[in-house]
Design a protein around this motif. Sequence first.
Motif, PDB file in Angstrom:
ATOM      1  N   ASN A 175       3.937   6.578  12.920  1.00 25.12           N
ATOM      2  CA  ASN A 175       3.122   7.278  11.923  1.00 25.12           C
ATOM      3  C   ASN A 175       2.000   8.091  12.564  1.00 25.12           C
ATOM      4  OD1 ASN A 175       4.346   6.368   9.380  1.00 25.12           O
ATOM      5  ND2 ASN A 175       3.626   4.332   9.992  1.00 25.12           N
ATOM      6  N   ARG A 176       2.034   8.171  13.922  1.00 28.35           N
ATOM      7  CA  ARG A 176       1.067   8.980  14.672  1.00 28.35           C
ATOM      8  C   ARG A 176      -0.383   8.570  14.380  1.00 28.35           C
ATOM      9  NH1 ARG A 176       3.666  13.048  17.117  1.00 28.35           N
ATOM     10  NH2 ARG A 176       5.747  13.638  16.361  1.00 28.35           N
ATOM     11  N   LEU A 177      -0.623   7.283  14.379  1.00 31.34           N
ATOM     12  CA  LEU A 177      -1.970   6.748  14.180  1.00 31.34           C
ATOM     13  C   LEU A 177      -2.407   6.022  15.447  1.00 31.34           C
ATOM     14  CD1 LEU A 177      -1.503   5.290  10.590  1.00 31.34           C
ATOM     15  CD2 LEU A 177      -2.621   7.444  11.198  1.00 31.34           C
ATOM     16  N   THR A 178      -3.680   6.119  15.792  1.00 30.27           N
ATOM     17  CA  THR A 178      -4.192   5.452  16.992  1.00 30.27           C
ATOM     18  C   THR A 178      -5.591   4.904  16.729  1.00 30.27           C
ATOM     19  OG1 THR A 178      -5.108   7.539  17.816  1.00 30.27           O
ATOM     20  CG2 THR A 178      -2.902   6.913  18.596  1.00 30.27           C
ATOM     21  N   ASP A 179      -5.967   3.893  17.572  1.00 33.89           N
ATOM     22  CA  ASP A 179      -7.299   3.305  17.447  1.00 33.89           C
ATOM     23  C   ASP A 179      -7.566   2.500  18.719  1.00 33.89           C
ATOM     24  OD1 ASP A 179      -9.704   2.458  15.836  1.00 33.89           O
ATOM     25  OD2 ASP A 179      -8.805   0.494  16.241  1.00 33.89           O
ATOM     26  N   VAL A 180      -8.736   2.691  19.320  1.00 34.83           N
ATOM     27  CA  VAL A 180      -9.033   2.015  20.579  1.00 34.83           C
ATOM     28  C   VAL A 180      -9.084   0.502  20.418  1.00 34.83           C
ATOM     29  CG1 VAL A 180     -11.555   2.150  20.289  1.00 34.83           C
ATOM     30  CG2 VAL A 180     -10.553   2.032  22.597  1.00 34.83           C
ATOM     31  N   HIS A 181      -9.531   0.014  19.257  1.00 38.73           N
ATOM     32  CA  HIS A 181      -9.628  -1.431  19.048  1.00 38.73           C
ATOM     33  C   HIS A 181      -8.242  -2.076  19.013  1.00 38.73           C
ATOM     34  CE1 HIS A 181     -13.858  -0.835  18.348  1.00 38.73           C
ATOM     35  NE2 HIS A 181     -13.610   0.006  17.360  1.00 38.73           N
ATOM     36  N   ILE A 182      -7.264  -1.350  18.508  1.00 40.60           N
ATOM     37  CA  ILE A 182      -5.888  -1.861  18.506  1.00 40.60           C
ATOM     38  C   ILE A 182      -5.387  -2.005  19.942  1.00 40.60           C
ATOM     39  CG2 ILE A 182      -3.513  -1.362  17.846  1.00 40.60           C
ATOM     40  CD1 ILE A 182      -4.606   0.021  15.364  1.00 40.60           C
TER      41      ILE A 182
ATOM     42  N   LEU B  92       0.828  -1.201   0.000  1.00 37.90           N
ATOM     43  CA  LEU B  92       0.000   0.000   0.000  1.00 37.90           C
ATOM     44  C   LEU B  92       0.866   1.256   0.000  1.00 37.90           C
ATOM     45  CD1 LEU B  92      -2.707  -0.990   2.653  1.00 37.90           C
ATOM     46  CD2 LEU B  92      -2.972  -0.924   0.167  1.00 37.90           C
ATOM     47  N   PRO B  93       0.546   2.211  -0.853  1.00 42.60           N
ATOM     48  CA  PRO B  93       1.317   3.458  -0.854  1.00 42.60           C
ATOM     49  C   PRO B  93       1.038   4.299   0.394  1.00 42.60           C
ATOM     50  CG  PRO B  93      -0.525   3.581  -2.393  1.00 42.60           C
ATOM     51  CD  PRO B  93      -0.470   2.182  -1.917  1.00 42.60           C
ATOM     52  N   GLU B  94      -0.189   4.226   0.925  1.00 39.15           N
ATOM     53  CA  GLU B  94      -0.559   4.934   2.144  1.00 39.15           C
ATOM     54  C   GLU B  94      -1.284   3.954   3.074  1.00 39.15           C
ATOM     55  OE1 GLU B  94      -2.835   8.378   1.339  1.00 39.15           O
ATOM     56  OE2 GLU B  94      -1.305   9.328   0.082  1.00 39.15           O
ATOM     57  N   ARG B  95      -0.943   4.023   4.360  1.00 40.10           N
ATOM     58  CA  ARG B  95      -1.556   3.102   5.328  1.00 40.10           C
ATOM     59  C   ARG B  95      -2.250   3.925   6.405  1.00 40.10           C
ATOM     60  NH1 ARG B  95       4.412   0.676   5.423  1.00 40.10           N
ATOM     61  NH2 ARG B  95       4.385  -0.169   3.303  1.00 40.10           N
ATOM     62  N   ASP B  96      -3.536   3.722   6.543  1.00 38.03           N
ATOM     63  CA  ASP B  96      -4.281   4.467   7.550  1.00 38.03           C
ATOM     64  C   ASP B  96      -4.531   3.594   8.782  1.00 38.03           C
ATOM     65  OD1 ASP B  96      -6.139   2.682   6.658  1.00 38.03           O
ATOM     66  OD2 ASP B  96      -7.510   4.173   5.807  1.00 38.03           O
ATOM     67  N   THR B  97      -5.253   4.140   9.744  1.00 43.86           N
ATOM     68  CA  THR B  97      -5.505   3.437  11.001  1.00 43.86           C
ATOM     69  C   THR B  97      -6.244   2.129  10.777  1.00 43.86           C
ATOM     70  OG1 THR B  97      -5.633   5.556  12.146  1.00 43.86           O
ATOM     71  CG2 THR B  97      -6.557   3.647  13.280  1.00 43.86           C
ATOM     72  N   ARG B  98      -7.195   2.132   9.842  1.00 51.50           N
ATOM     73  CA  ARG B  98      -7.985   0.914   9.595  1.00 51.50           C
ATOM     74  C   ARG B  98      -7.093  -0.229   9.112  1.00 51.50           C
ATOM     75  NH1 ARG B  98     -13.220  -0.085   7.390  1.00 51.50           N
ATOM     76  NH2 ARG B  98     -13.478  -2.360   7.417  1.00 51.50           N
ATOM     77  N   CYS B  99      -6.088   0.074   8.312  1.00 50.07           N
ATOM     78  CA  CYS B  99      -5.170  -0.965   7.819  1.00 50.07           C
ATOM     79  C   CYS B  99      -4.357  -1.554   8.974  1.00 50.07           C
ATOM     80  CB  CYS B  99      -4.231  -0.383   6.757  1.00 50.07           C
ATOM     81  SG  CYS B  99      -5.053   0.185   5.260  1.00 50.07           S
ATOM     82  N   TYR B 100      -3.805  -0.670   9.811  1.00 48.87           N
ATOM     83  CA  TYR B 100      -3.051  -1.146  10.970  1.00 48.87           C
ATOM     84  C   TYR B 100      -3.951  -1.965  11.911  1.00 48.87           C
ATOM     85  CZ  TYR B 100       1.256   1.509  10.066  1.00 48.87           C
ATOM     86  OH  TYR B 100       2.441   1.968   9.541  1.00 48.87           O
TER      87      TYR B 100
END
Length: 540
Positions: A189-196, A155-163
């Motif tokens: 990459n300064r991404l966060t998600d409560v499910h992670i 993927l060229p760009e990876r967002d929170t959903r991918c992680y």
Amino acid sequence: IPRKKTSREAVLETLASTVSRDPTAYPYQFQDDPYLSPRTSTEFKLFSLSQESGRSAAKYIVNNNPKLFTKDFAEPHIPCLMPETVSLRLEEVSEEALKERITLRKVTAAVDMYDQLLQATTVSMETTHSLLDLICLYSDRDPENNNAERIFNLLPERDTRCYSALIRGMVKHGAYAKAFSMYTDMLNNRLTDVHIFNALISAAPDVRDKFNERWDELLNQMNQQKVRPNLLTFNSVLKALRRCGFLAKTQALHTLNEMKALGIPSLASYDHILAVFYKSSSAQNNTDLLQEVIAELEGCIFTCQDPDDCLDSKDLELGYKIQSLVDVGRNWRLLGDSFQQSIYGRFFNLLCMMEHIDVVLKWYKQIIPSLYYPNPQGMRDLLQALDTDSRLDLLPSIWKDIKTLGHDNKPDLVEELLGLMAREKHSSEQVQESFAACALDVKSVFDLKPSIEWSAASLSHITTLLLRANKTRQAEMLQLFKSRNRVPEGLLNNFLSVCHSDGDSQKAVQLVQLSAAFCLPTTWRLAKRALAEFDLTEEQ
């Protein structure tokens, strides 16, 4: 009827709330076929698996032969009753074809289609998210080396959903160390998600050595990044604390207080708390915390919010409180499977030991068979309760239940039942008649099952009950003695007296001959009585 319908099922739910649970009914899943109404916990498991197997076989036939099932009689249409669309309709290389394969859960076909699409064009991020979710859920390869990670790296760009998809998939399939490594990359990459965070907290005990590192680091990072925890976050912490020894008790209460402040505890939360503080192996008499939990939950209605939302104490009052909690609303739906419902066996045991028989029988009718299938020990507990409160007149009706529950092939249980009926003679002729009828029924059941061995005690009890009701002729006891090679020596004199009152000299002679054949010490006394009390012929 609700004035404002909050859901499509609002009217049905309201109507259902006006009908209480029928304690005499078998579980709903068996009501379509009365022949398959289970009588024991073993039959419950067998019939449940058989029913599910039959349903799976029917679905297999329908889905593999959809052309034979084209008519739709249901109004409105019920998709689950019609053949599933399992064959691929779109063969060309397109994003729509990829979505079709994802919808049908064709993991390998979806990955192949994605690779072909990348050679000609790009795939939307929404479809890529769905593909990653599919692969991470079903794990098409080794968790350490799979297509999800390969696609992620392309993927060229990876967002929170991918992680999120990748990390949760790694945790689900046991690649814990790799999940934390991916989490470090996500933080960069300064991404966060409560499910992670929820997934990593549940995995932390498997990769960290020190207890406090297991959750403190993750919770501090959530606080720094202003990620608001939810119910699953706290439950994951409590679940991790169950494996943290002495430190768990102080941290568990602190976590629960935080949850109360937010108003989000669920049944799983209290289950984890009890697991930390109350272990039957080490604190059998310490039920204070359990009492507090039950008092706090009293009157609450629960819904399933956590996959773990679905107690061993010998405290009867506590058992009543737990049952009252089950009776609120539809909380009974969270009882769990038949194995978990076996807790009613312990509850019934407490009732038999500590309550008056009238209370025991009330609960007996209320929980059997809708919630509990008593095993032979459960029936023994009931027999002892009847004996303690001098209600042996109910034994014939209990025998009917023993047959219904399939325990009539347990010689020890049947012998105990017969022993209680034969222990003493009752003044009521009606009771003695019912006991004799019950004894004849036991005899007929044993006659139909030659594999069950008669014990001398059972044979003696049946003989005693029939002698008291003058039913020996109906039972053909002498033939039974011969066929089973069992002679109740202590009752031979009584049996001879019945022969004398009937004027049956031939049976008296047969009785003496039977005693002699078994070389019983009392034979000479029987012979002496027969010569003195009967007019015997030369041949006799």
